[in-house]
Each structure stands twice: as structure tokens, then as C-alpha cells.
Scaffold this motif. Structure first.
Motif, PDB file in Angstrom:
ATOM      1  N   LYS A   5       0.834  -1.206   0.000  1.00  0.00           N
ATOM      2  CA  LYS A   5       0.000   0.000   0.000  1.00  0.00           C
ATOM      3  C   LYS A   5       0.871   1.260   0.000  1.00  0.00           C
ATOM      4  CE  LYS A   5      -4.132   0.163   1.803  1.00  0.00           C
ATOM      5  NZ  LYS A   5      -5.301   0.267   2.694  1.00  0.00           N
ATOM      6  N   SER A  43      -6.895   6.716  -6.536  1.00  0.00           N
ATOM      7  CA  SER A  43      -6.510   6.413  -5.156  1.00  0.00           C
ATOM      8  C   SER A  43      -7.728   6.098  -4.294  1.00  0.00           C
ATOM      9  CB  SER A  43      -5.730   7.596  -4.580  1.00  0.00           C
ATOM     10  OG  SER A  43      -5.303   7.340  -3.282  1.00  0.00           O
ATOM     11  N   LEU A  47      -7.381   2.552  -2.717  1.00  0.00           N
ATOM     12  CA  LEU A  47      -6.743   2.580  -1.398  1.00  0.00           C
ATOM     13  C   LEU A  47      -7.651   2.883  -0.213  1.00  0.00           C
ATOM     14  CD1 LEU A  47      -3.546   4.560  -2.442  1.00  0.00           C
ATOM     15  CD2 LEU A  47      -3.773   2.084  -2.155  1.00  0.00           C
TER      16      LEU A  47
END
Length: 167
Positions: A5, A43, A47
Motif C-alpha cells: 500500500k 486512489s 486505497l
């Protein structure tokens, strides 16, 4: 946070900073940097909220330090990134992540930019002064981000299926 990550976050920051160096669109009073907004959407999808906000903030700081962004890069990117990530987290819709980016940057950040610019940059402008440039930049970036995120998801599914067939 995992190494994977963190590496993804660093890569997204690098792409956003590099893209902002080479790709900008004049929008009257300011220059639009759609790569930053595309990275915010990507993103948000890949994420989650906290890493997305970190990516946006780090990108804004680096852009300010390298001269490719003004102090408005912070509210312009972080607020949009937060809205995109939260919209995606609660809906799992790429389109709502893009809409969150446009709403967060184009509407909220442009309104926050007025007192922010007055305090930190010494300029006094009307409430809607930044909105056209922020909406233009975030809309172009959100569309680009959705397209790239779709490609990444398709590639990831193909790679996963290929790896499973090899076993």
C-alpha cells in the motif's frame, strides 16, 4: 500499513507530481492540473479514505515546493480526495467517486479557497472566483481517473485469472 500500500501511494504521488509538470490546461484565471484529480479518483478506488488524503496532501506539498502548484493545491486536492474516497467507500461506485471529486474540489474547495487565499496569499476575491477553474480541472481529472481505474481493475482481474489458471 503494508509495504504494498505504501509503495502504491508513493507511485501515485510520483505520477501526480510528474503529470502536473507536463499536463496543464489554461482555464482563464488559473491553470487546471487534471492529473492530480485523476490520481485522487484512482486512489479513492484502490486505497480508501486515509491513504487517498495522504496521497493528495503529499502531492500538493511537493507541487508547491517544486513550483508546479500554488498554495491553493492543498484545499483543491485534499478536499476533493476526501469526498471522492468517502463517496466510493459508501457506494462502491466509480462514478460517485468521480462525482465526489468534482463536488469536493469544484464546489467545496473553491469556496474554502476564498478565505484561504485571503489569509495566506493576500488576495481578496469573490466567492465564485475559483469555481470555474476548479470545476473544469476536477471534471476532466475525474473522467480520466474513472477511465484509468476501469482499466486497472480489468487488468488486475485478468492477471488474477491468469495466475489461478497456472496453478
Amino acid at each position: 500499513m503494508s509495504i504494498r500500500k505504501l509503495t502504491t501511494m508513493a507511485l501515485l504521488v510520483a505520477i501526480a507530481v510528474t503529470g502536473s509538470t507536463f499536463i496543464s490546461i489554461p482555464t482563464g484565471i488559473a491553470r487546471a492540473y487534471p492529473v492530480q484529480h485523476a490520481i485522487n479518483v484512482i486512489s479513492a478506488i484502490l486505497l480508501g479514505p486515509v491513504p487517498t488524503i495522504i496521497v493528495a496532501f503529499m502531492t500538493a506539498i511537493i507541487r508547491i515546493l517544486t513550483g508546479t502548484g500554488s498554495l491553493l493545491a492543498i484545499p483543491g486536492s485534499v478536499i476533493g480526495a476526501a469526498c471522492a474516497a468517502l463517496a466510493y467507500q459508501y457506494s462502491c461506485s466509480k462514478w460517485l467517486a468521480g462525482a465526489g471529486e468534482v463536488f469536493g474540489t469544484g464546489i467545496l474547495a473553491s469556496l474554502v479557497a476564498v478565505p484561504y487565499a485571503q489569509l495566506l496569499m493576500g488576495t481578496s476575491v469573490g466567492a465564485l472566483f475559483f469555481m470555474p477553474a476548479f470545476v473544469t480541472s476536477s471534471l476532466i481529472g475525474a473522467i480520466l481517473g474513472i477511465i484509468v481505474a476501469n482499466s486497472l481493475r480489468t487488468s488486475a482481474k485478468y492477471i488474477t485469472l491468469t495466475e489461478q489458471k497456472k496453478r
